[in-house]
Write a protein that holds these residues in place. Structure first.
Motif, PDB file in Angstrom:
ATOM      1  N   ALA A   1      28.477 -22.787  46.863  1.00 14.98           N
ATOM      2  CA  ALA A   1      28.924 -22.036  48.033  1.00 14.98           C
ATOM      3  C   ALA A   1      27.849 -22.132  49.103  1.00 14.98           C
ATOM      4  O   ALA A   1      26.647 -22.117  48.796  1.00 14.98           O
ATOM      5  CB  ALA A   1      29.201 -20.578  47.686  1.00 14.98           C
ATOM      6  N   THR A   2      28.280 -22.227  50.354  1.00 14.76           N
ATOM      7  CA  THR A   2      27.360 -22.319  51.491  1.00 14.76           C
ATOM      8  C   THR A   2      27.785 -21.334  52.557  1.00 14.76           C
ATOM      9  O   THR A   2      28.973 -21.226  52.880  1.00 14.76           O
ATOM     10  CB  THR A   2      27.365 -23.736  52.089  1.00 14.76           C
ATOM     11  N   VAL A   3      26.824 -20.606  53.092  1.00 14.44           N
ATOM     12  CA  VAL A   3      27.105 -19.687  54.197  1.00 14.44           C
ATOM     13  C   VAL A   3      26.053 -19.883  55.282  1.00 14.44           C
ATOM     14  O   VAL A   3      24.945 -20.356  55.026  1.00 14.44           O
ATOM     15  CB  VAL A   3      27.104 -18.208  53.746  1.00 14.44           C
ATOM     16  N   GLY A   4      26.429 -19.516  56.490  1.00 13.96           N
ATOM     17  CA  GLY A   4      25.475 -19.442  57.575  1.00 13.96           C
ATOM     18  C   GLY A   4      25.031 -18.004  57.736  1.00 13.96           C
ATOM     19  O   GLY A   4      25.822 -17.069  57.565  1.00 13.96           O
ATOM     20  N   VAL A   5      23.759 -17.804  58.039  1.00 12.94           N
ATOM     21  CA  VAL A   5      23.224 -16.473  58.312  1.00 12.94           C
ATOM     22  C   VAL A   5      22.651 -16.504  59.717  1.00 12.94           C
ATOM     23  O   VAL A   5      21.655 -17.196  59.967  1.00 12.94           O
ATOM     24  CB  VAL A   5      22.148 -16.072  57.282  1.00 12.94           C
ATOM     25  N   GLU A   6      23.291 -15.794  60.618  1.00 10.85           N
ATOM     26  CA  GLU A   6      22.873 -15.819  62.021  1.00 10.85           C
ATOM     27  C   GLU A   6      22.047 -14.585  62.347  1.00 10.85           C
ATOM     28  O   GLU A   6      22.485 -13.447  62.163  1.00 10.85           O
ATOM     29  CB  GLU A   6      24.096 -15.881  62.938  1.00 10.85           C
ATOM     30  N   VAL A   7      20.833 -14.834  62.831  1.00 10.03           N
ATOM     31  CA  VAL A   7      19.921 -13.757  63.213  1.00 10.03           C
ATOM     32  C   VAL A   7      19.365 -14.074  64.595  1.00 10.03           C
ATOM     33  O   VAL A   7      18.740 -15.124  64.793  1.00 10.03           O
ATOM     34  CB  VAL A   7      18.757 -13.615  62.196  1.00 10.03           C
ATOM     35  N   ASP A   8      19.614 -13.195  65.531  1.00 12.54           N
ATOM     36  CA  ASP A   8      19.086 -13.360  66.895  1.00 12.54           C
ATOM     37  C   ASP A   8      19.414 -14.723  67.483  1.00 12.54           C
ATOM     38  O   ASP A   8      18.563 -15.368  68.118  1.00 12.54           O
ATOM     39  CB  ASP A   8      17.571 -13.126  66.909  1.00 12.54           C
ATOM     40  N   GLY A   9      20.634 -15.182  67.260  1.00 11.52           N
ATOM     41  CA  GLY A   9      21.076 -16.435  67.856  1.00 11.52           C
ATOM     42  C   GLY A   9      20.669 -17.694  67.118  1.00 11.52           C
ATOM     43  O   GLY A   9      21.052 -18.794  67.506  1.00 11.52           O
ATOM     44  N   THR A  10      19.906 -17.549  66.040  1.00  8.93           N
ATOM     45  CA  THR A  10      19.504 -18.695  65.215  1.00  8.93           C
ATOM     46  C   THR A  10      20.186 -18.589  63.855  1.00  8.93           C
ATOM     47  O   THR A  10      20.245 -17.505  63.274  1.00  8.93           O
ATOM     48  CB  THR A  10      17.978 -18.729  65.012  1.00  8.93           C
TER      49      THR A  10
ATOM     50  N   GLY B   1      26.578  -5.605  59.809  1.00  5.10           N
ATOM     51  CA  GLY B   1      26.537  -6.770  60.691  1.00  5.10           C
ATOM     52  C   GLY B   1      27.937  -7.206  61.054  1.00  5.10           C
ATOM     53  O   GLY B   1      28.702  -6.456  61.662  1.00  5.10           O
ATOM     54  N   GLY B   2      28.278  -8.404  60.659  1.00  6.01           N
ATOM     55  CA  GLY B   2      29.616  -8.915  60.915  1.00  6.01           C
ATOM     56  C   GLY B   2      29.822 -10.204  60.154  1.00  6.01           C
ATOM     57  O   GLY B   2      28.883 -10.987  59.981  1.00  6.01           O
ATOM     58  N   LEU B   3      31.035 -10.418  59.670  1.00  6.14           N
ATOM     59  CA  LEU B   3      31.334 -11.608  58.869  1.00  6.14           C
ATOM     60  C   LEU B   3      32.490 -12.381  59.483  1.00  6.14           C
ATOM     61  O   LEU B   3      33.510 -11.805  59.844  1.00  6.14           O
ATOM     62  CB  LEU B   3      31.702 -11.210  57.433  1.00  6.14           C
ATOM     63  N   ARG B   4      32.294 -13.687  59.591  1.00 11.77           N
ATOM     64  CA  ARG B   4      33.384 -14.585  59.950  1.00 11.77           C
ATOM     65  C   ARG B   4      33.583 -15.553  58.803  1.00 11.77           C
ATOM     66  O   ARG B   4      32.648 -16.247  58.407  1.00 11.77           O
ATOM     67  CB  ARG B   4      33.029 -15.378  61.213  1.00 11.77           C
ATOM     68  N   GLY B   5      34.775 -15.569  58.235  1.00 12.68           N
ATOM     69  CA  GLY B   5      35.033 -16.494  57.135  1.00 12.68           C
ATOM     70  C   GLY B   5      35.376 -15.780  55.855  1.00 12.68           C
ATOM     71  O   GLY B   5      35.950 -14.679  55.856  1.00 12.68           O
ATOM     72  N   ASP B   6      34.987 -16.389  54.738  1.00 13.13           N
ATOM     73  CA  ASP B   6      35.407 -15.958  53.402  1.00 13.13           C
ATOM     74  C   ASP B   6      34.343 -15.065  52.765  1.00 13.13           C
ATOM     75  O   ASP B   6      33.216 -15.512  52.505  1.00 13.13           O
ATOM     76  CB  ASP B   6      35.661 -17.193  52.533  1.00 13.13           C
ATOM     77  N   LYS B   7      34.702 -13.841  52.484  1.00 11.48           N
ATOM     78  CA  LYS B   7      33.775 -12.912  51.833  1.00 11.48           C
ATOM     79  C   LYS B   7      33.317 -13.439  50.473  1.00 11.48           C
ATOM     80  O   LYS B   7      32.183 -13.184  50.045  1.00 11.48           O
ATOM     81  CB  LYS B   7      34.452 -11.542  51.677  1.00 11.48           C
ATOM     82  N   GLN B   8      34.170 -14.186  49.784  1.00  7.87           N
ATOM     83  CA  GLN B   8      33.817 -14.688  48.458  1.00  7.87           C
ATOM     84  C   GLN B   8      32.621 -15.630  48.534  1.00  7.87           C
ATOM     85  O   GLN B   8      31.792 -15.665  47.629  1.00  7.87           O
ATOM     86  CB  GLN B   8      35.011 -15.398  47.814  1.00  7.87           C
ATOM     87  N   ASP B   9      32.545 -16.433  49.605  1.00  6.45           N
ATOM     88  CA  ASP B   9      31.376 -17.309  49.769  1.00  6.45           C
ATOM     89  C   ASP B   9      30.091 -16.484  49.836  1.00  6.45           C
ATOM     90  O   ASP B   9      29.084 -16.822  49.214  1.00  6.45           O
ATOM     91  CB  ASP B   9      31.511 -18.140  51.048  1.00  6.45           C
ATOM     92  N   LEU B  10      30.141 -15.387  50.595  1.00  6.05           N
ATOM     93  CA  LEU B  10      28.974 -14.534  50.736  1.00  6.05           C
ATOM     94  C   LEU B  10      28.617 -13.876  49.408  1.00  6.05           C
ATOM     95  O   LEU B  10      27.445 -13.767  49.047  1.00  6.05           O
ATOM     96  CB  LEU B  10      29.246 -13.471  51.804  1.00  6.05           C
ATOM     97  N   THR B  11      29.640 -13.509  48.661  1.00  3.82           N
ATOM     98  CA  THR B  11      29.416 -12.890  47.345  1.00  3.82           C
ATOM     99  C   THR B  11      28.788 -13.879  46.374  1.00  3.82           C
ATOM    100  O   THR B  11      27.894 -13.534  45.593  1.00  3.82           O
ATOM    101  CB  THR B  11      30.748 -12.358  46.779  1.00  3.82           C
ATOM    102  N   THR B  12      29.245 -15.119  46.414  1.00  7.94           N
ATOM    103  CA  THR B  12      28.683 -16.141  45.522  1.00  7.94           C
ATOM    104  C   THR B  12      27.213 -16.373  45.831  1.00  7.94           C
ATOM    105  O   THR B  12      26.381 -16.513  44.932  1.00  7.94           O
ATOM    106  CB  THR B  12      29.454 -17.464  45.670  1.00  7.94           C
ATOM    107  N   VAL B  13      26.866 -16.407  47.118  1.00  8.57           N
ATOM    108  CA  VAL B  13      25.485 -16.685  47.511  1.00  8.57           C
ATOM    109  C   VAL B  13      24.576 -15.484  47.292  1.00  8.57           C
ATOM    110  O   VAL B  13      23.457 -15.621  46.784  1.00  8.57           O
ATOM    111  CB  VAL B  13      25.432 -17.127  48.991  1.00  8.57           C
ATOM    112  N   PHE B  14      25.046 -14.292  47.657  1.00 10.83           N
ATOM    113  CA  PHE B  14      24.160 -13.134  47.661  1.00 10.83           C
ATOM    114  C   PHE B  14      24.498 -12.070  46.629  1.00 10.83           C
ATOM    115  O   PHE B  14      23.683 -11.191  46.355  1.00 10.83           O
ATOM    116  CB  PHE B  14      24.192 -12.450  49.036  1.00 10.83           C
ATOM    117  N   GLY B  15      25.689 -12.122  46.037  1.00  2.77           N
ATOM    118  CA  GLY B  15      26.095 -11.065  45.134  1.00  2.77           C
ATOM    119  C   GLY B  15      25.357 -11.107  43.814  1.00  2.77           C
ATOM    120  O   GLY B  15      24.699 -12.102  43.458  1.00  2.77           O
ATOM    121  N   ALA B  16      25.470 -10.038  43.060  1.00  5.49           N
ATOM    122  CA  ALA B  16      24.819  -9.956  41.750  1.00  5.49           C
ATOM    123  C   ALA B  16      25.429 -10.983  40.813  1.00  5.49           C
ATOM    124  O   ALA B  16      26.636 -11.217  40.836  1.00  5.49           O
ATOM    125  CB  ALA B  16      24.975  -8.543  41.179  1.00  5.49           C
ATOM    126  N   ASP B  17      24.582 -11.582  39.976  1.00  3.55           N
ATOM    127  CA  ASP B  17      25.065 -12.580  39.005  1.00  3.55           C
ATOM    128  C   ASP B  17      25.855 -11.895  37.904  1.00  3.55           C
ATOM    129  O   ASP B  17      25.606 -10.758  37.560  1.00  3.55           O
ATOM    130  CB  ASP B  17      23.882 -13.342  38.394  1.00  3.55           C
TER     131      ASP B  17
END
Length: 209
Positions: A135-144, A193-209
């Protein structure tokens, strides 16, 4: 290896601190863990350091065998890079990043913030995480935007180049670090914050194993 100042103790920790215990030394290592950097890039990534002190620390780390100079192919100038031995500091830096979690809860206050510092922080906080289905997500902070990918080999974080991500979390650094450290849930991070896209991607990357 010549050490100008020493604790004078036959102890691995003391001798390691003889080399990288000076102020700014490990922060220079942090910058170079992302890859080679020119002097100006290091100065930009180390707000508050004087030119003389940066020059001194680079010289000390080079003499100790932690960093080396190499040709920067983009500018035909000089870039600094970690030696193989210097790169072994990644584990020590990661351990300090993980240990620092309670110190980061209060937020930056008046401290400087650079989004690229999150590269090493997220690699450290998400170390050991694996996913059979990548799974791949983008994390946007201060425009980067940072690219955060988790696959069967582990976690990989880099500054984004093309900005093309189906799933992007936009949040403040405190929220991103809280999510990566497990102090915030995915739902709490999205709410803050705010999410655009699939919550499952974010869960796979950052959620508890």
């Amino acid at each position: 290896m010549a050490i100008k100042r020493s604790y004078g103790q036959y102890c691995g920790l003391a001798r390691a601190l003889d080399v990288v215990g000076n102020r700014w030394s490990l922060l220079i290592v942090r910058e170079l863990l992302r890859g080679p950097a020119r002097y100006g890039q290091l100065q930009e990534g180390l707000p508050g350091i004087s030119t003389n002190l940066l020059t001194d620390r680079l010289r000390e780390l080079e003499e100790a065998g932690v960093i080396r100079r190499q040709l920067d192919t983009d500018s035909n100038g000089i870039a600094y890079a970690l030696t193989p031995w210097g790169s072994e500091l990644r584990g020590a830096v990661a351990a300090l990043v993980n240990w620092s979690t309670p110190l980061m809860v209060s937020g930056p206050g008046g401290d400087s913030v650079r989004t690229h510092w999150l590269v090493v922080a997220l690699e450290s906080l998400l170390d050991g995480k694996r996913a059979e289905v990548p799974a791949t997500v983008g994390v946007e902070v201060d425009g980067t935007t940072l690219t955060v990918r988790v696959d069967e080999t582990g976690t990989h974080v880099a500054l984004d180049v093309d900005g093309q991500h189906q799933t992007v979390l936009r949040a403040e650094p405190t929220v991103v670090l809280g999510l990566a450290s497990g102090m915030l849930t995915v739902e709490q991070a999205i709410a803050a914050g705010g999410l655009r896209g699939d919550k499952q991607d974010l869960t796979t990357v950052f959620g508890a194993d």
